[in-house]
Enzyme design. Structure first.
Site, short mmCIF file in Angstrom:
data_model
loop_
_atom_site.label_atom_id
_atom_site.label_comp_id
_atom_site.label_asym_id
_atom_site.label_seq_id
_atom_site.Cartn_x
_atom_site.Cartn_y
_atom_site.Cartn_z
N PHE A 152 0.85 -1.19 0.00
CA PHE A 152 0.00 0.00 0.00
C PHE A 152 0.89 1.24 0.00
CE2 PHE A 152 -2.58 3.43 1.55
CZ PHE A 152 -3.83 3.19 0.99
N ASP A 237 9.31 2.71 1.83
CA ASP A 237 8.12 3.44 2.26
C ASP A 237 7.94 3.21 3.75
OD1 ASP A 237 5.57 4.21 2.99
OD2 ASP A 237 4.62 3.54 1.13
N LYS A 266 2.23 9.88 8.08
CA LYS A 266 1.49 9.41 9.26
C LYS A 266 2.02 9.98 10.57
CE LYS A 266 -0.65 5.27 7.44
NZ LYS A 266 -2.03 5.50 7.82
C1 PLP Z 1 2.87 2.36 3.85
C2 PLP Z 1 1.99 3.49 3.45
N1 PLP Z 1 2.33 4.26 2.40
C3 PLP Z 1 1.56 5.30 2.00
C4 PLP Z 1 0.38 5.58 2.63
C5 PLP Z 1 -0.46 6.73 2.15
O1 PLP Z 1 -0.39 7.79 3.02
P1 PLP Z 1 -1.49 8.98 2.93
O2 PLP Z 1 -2.79 8.36 3.28
O3 PLP Z 1 -1.01 10.00 3.93
O4 PLP Z 1 -1.44 9.48 1.54
C6 PLP Z 1 -0.03 4.79 3.71
C7 PLP Z 1 -1.32 5.05 4.37
O5 PLP Z 1 -1.91 4.19 4.99
C8 PLP Z 1 0.79 3.72 4.13
O6 PLP Z 1 0.43 2.94 5.15
#
Ligand code: PLP
Length: 410
Positions: A152, A237, A266
């Site tokens: 994700f 990430d 986050k």
């Molecule tokens: C690993 C990871 N990357 C990216 C995101 C996306 O972040 P945002 O919702 O702030 O765009 C999330 C959100 O849950 C995430 O858990």
């Protein structure tokens, strides 16, 4: 085919009619997900209150966002202080909080430079742009970024294309090209997928939304070695795993490696929207006009992020997350024996457990009724991501409440 603006959509949305008891004004909010008929009005530490005065023990914390819990004093004070002197100049200028926060992040991570963004997806977009630029400059125009199944990375069009979330491959077609996918935790598959078109690989150190999938201890070191051998970038990430959540400040620090690029979001702002792309100097290839955004490095966000970061450091919250995460897993394992729970797993305070039946949403709903917030990222999985400041007493209280809920639902 053209539609006149006045023409109504061919099928009325199933969610467009008001439901009984929904809060006043809810009709004006665009539907994106079913929401309970609740309005949250106040938060303190591990607790949230709704407008009826009912309180909830929060083990979701905005999906691993409120690292210091709800409305922590340091965050309130930093925002008030900053708001008193400068709310916004422009990303065309430096501001003090930006300089201090960038310095803190580079010192702590070992990476060289930071670009600040407003959401995780935007940070990942920035990372992919860096990878494409780097591929153009150093790898004969390579532009692909290999990602993993079940991953994700956010909800922009490119990040939905990068993510391996089941079902998303059919949404909002056509996809942004350039994101081949391989199984997570499979070094051979990754090695075979790297071609002359590959600029970078992008993985989560622990797959969060995918159900808290912790790879083998050698996966990240193996990826680092592979990237060095093949001459491609390793991009992590750490939007969910970073800022102490998994028991070290950044999850990669558990493995003694350094990525070329890391994204954060986050927990970075402890509830205030801020995200970041960090990179090694040779990867920082943006030229004027290639990257930016109206709110990047916004002083309030910078002040919030810096205050949260310093508190995480001062109170050694990553270590605390590691210890309390172990405690939580031990207790869940013990509880699981009688209730048929399996596969307690996680790192630090990013913890999941599998249910014997696909009743995650029912458990979440019953827990809400009982005054407990938990999350179910998959139908048979519960995920817990409390504040890094959560106390043992609150963990015990959560376990008691969860046990009652599970007995009721399963
Ligand atoms: C690993 C990871 N990357 C990216 C995101 C996306 O972040 P945002 O919702 O702030 O765009 C999330 C959100 O849950 C995430 O858990």
């Amino acid at each position: 085919m053209t539609h006149s603006p006045a023409q109504s959509p061919p099928h009325p949305s199933p969610h467009s009619s008001p439901t009984a008891n929904q809060p006043q004004g809810a009709d004006a909010v665009m539907f994106i997900t079913p929401r309970p008929n609740l309005t949250m009005v106040r938060g303190q530490g591990s607790w949230l209150w709704d407008d009826q005065g009912k309180r909830y023990l929060d083990f979701v914390q905005g999906w691993a966002v409120n690292s210091l819990g709800h409305s922590p004093k340091v965050l309130r004070q930093a925002l008030a202080r900053q708001a008193g002197v400068l709310v916004n100049a422009s990303p065309a200028f430096y501001n003090n909080a930006m300089l201090d926060f960038a310095g803190w992040l580079t010192r702590q991570s070992g990476l060289d430079r930071v670009f600040f963004a407003n959401s995780g997806a935007e940070a990942n977009e920035g990372a992919v742009k860096l990878a494409r630029k780097w591929g153009k400059v150093h790898r004969h125009g390579a532009f692909e970024v290999i990602t993993t199944h079940n991953s994700f990375h956010g909800r922009t069009l490119a990040m939905m294309s990068a993510s391996g979330k089941p079902g998303w491959d059919k949404l909002f077609e056509p996809k942004v090209p350039g994101f081949p996918k391989v199984p997570f935790n499979d070094l051979d598959a990754m090695a075979h997928a790297i071609t002359p078109k590959t600029a970078a690989i992008l993985v989560e150190p622990v797959q969060g939304e995918g159900g808290v999938i912790v790879p083998s201890p050698h996966y990240l070191t193996g990826l680092r070695k592979l990237c060095d051998e093949k001459g491609v970038l390793l991009m992590l990430d750490e939007i969910q795993t970073g800022m102490g959540r998994t028991g070290t400040l950044f999850a990669f620090q558990r493995h003694g490696i350094l990525p070329d690029v890391m994204t954060l979001g986050k927990g970075l702002g402890g509830g205030f929207p801020v995200a970041a792309v960090l990179a090694r100097q040779p990867v920082c290839l943006f030229e004027a006009g290639e990257q930016g955004g109206t709110f990047n490095g916004q002083p309030l966000a910078m002040a919030a992020g810096l205050a949260v970061a310093q508190e995480i450091e001062r109170k050694r919250l990553a270590e605390r997350a590691e210890k309390n995460g172990r405690y939580l897993q031990k207790k869940l394992n013990a509880m699981g024996k009688t209730l048929g729970l399996t596969s307690v797993r996680g790192q630090g305070l990013l913890v999941a457990v599998d249910l014997p039946q696909e009743k995650g949403p029912q458990v979440v709903a019953a827990a809400l009724q009982a005054g407990l917030l938990v999350n179910s990222p998959r139908p048979a999985t519960l995920r817990l991501m409390p504040a890094l400041t959560v106390s043992r007493g609150e963990i015990d209280q959560m376990l008691d409440m969860l046990e009652q809920v599970l007995k009721q639902v399963l």
